[in-house]
Design a protein around this motif. Sequence first.
Motif, short mmCIF file in Angstrom:
data_model
loop_
_atom_site.label_atom_id
_atom_site.label_comp_id
_atom_site.label_asym_id
_atom_site.label_seq_id
_atom_site.Cartn_x
_atom_site.Cartn_y
_atom_site.Cartn_z
N ALA A 3 64.96 19.31 37.62
CA ALA A 3 64.45 19.52 36.27
C ALA A 3 65.00 20.80 35.67
CB ALA A 3 62.92 19.55 36.28
N VAL A 4 65.03 21.86 36.46
CA VAL A 4 65.56 23.14 35.99
C VAL A 4 67.06 23.00 35.70
CG1 VAL A 4 66.02 25.53 36.66
CG2 VAL A 4 63.80 24.51 37.11
N ALA A 5 67.79 22.32 36.58
CA ALA A 5 69.22 22.15 36.40
C ALA A 5 69.53 21.34 35.14
CB ALA A 5 69.83 21.47 37.63
N VAL A 6 68.79 20.28 34.92
CA VAL A 6 69.02 19.45 33.73
C VAL A 6 68.72 20.24 32.46
CG1 VAL A 6 68.17 17.44 32.46
CG2 VAL A 6 68.73 17.24 34.87
N THR A 7 67.64 21.01 32.48
CA THR A 7 67.30 21.82 31.32
C THR A 7 68.40 22.83 31.03
OG1 THR A 7 64.95 21.56 31.82
CG2 THR A 7 65.55 23.33 30.33
N GLY A 8 68.93 23.44 32.05
CA GLY A 8 70.01 24.41 31.86
C GLY A 8 71.32 23.79 31.44
N LEU A 9 71.59 22.59 31.93
CA LEU A 9 72.86 21.92 31.61
C LEU A 9 72.81 21.10 30.33
CD1 LEU A 9 73.89 20.68 35.18
CD2 LEU A 9 74.90 22.56 33.85
N LEU A 10 71.63 20.88 29.78
CA LEU A 10 71.50 20.01 28.61
C LEU A 10 72.39 20.42 27.43
CD1 LEU A 10 70.11 17.46 27.66
CD2 LEU A 10 68.25 18.88 26.80
#
Length: 166
Positions: free
Chosen positions: A35-42
């Motif tokens: 979830a953190v990775a997706v938020t950062g990569l969005l």
Amino acid sequence: GLAAGITQTLLFWLAYRQNSPAYLLPNLYSGLICAVAVTGLLPLLENIFGIITNISLLELSDFNHPLLKRMILEAPGTYHHSLIVGNLAETAAEAIGANPLLARIGAYYHDIGKLTHPEYFMENQRISNKHASLSPSMSKMVIMNHIKEGMELAKKYRLKPAIIDF
């Protein structure tokens, strides 16, 4: 992320019947990390694929965005017009099954080109009509030019292509 982690932990437990936290916690953490990775990569993914998400649209709806702030100060009539068009566009989009948030935010930015010469547009005129002293062809050029100037401003402020289309 939490829901994904819990689901993954539950499925792991059902499949292997391991009760040890050493086996279960990594499954829980992986959902949170994703979830953190997706938020950062969005934002990066949006730029690569040229898409716009509701998260980006909500960021553009912030009235502290530099273009909206400029509109409030330099072209208050255009700003008010854009808010009304945004409400109408949102309602129309809901009625036809389109993206109401995209319609509303696009409407907020649809007249940013008027910022270059706000005094030439009726909603911003206070005392006199600037078009009275212009020839009809020159008046038309001033009005039509706000589209090109709006696209240039949108690119300068790095608005997404979906918003530039408005």
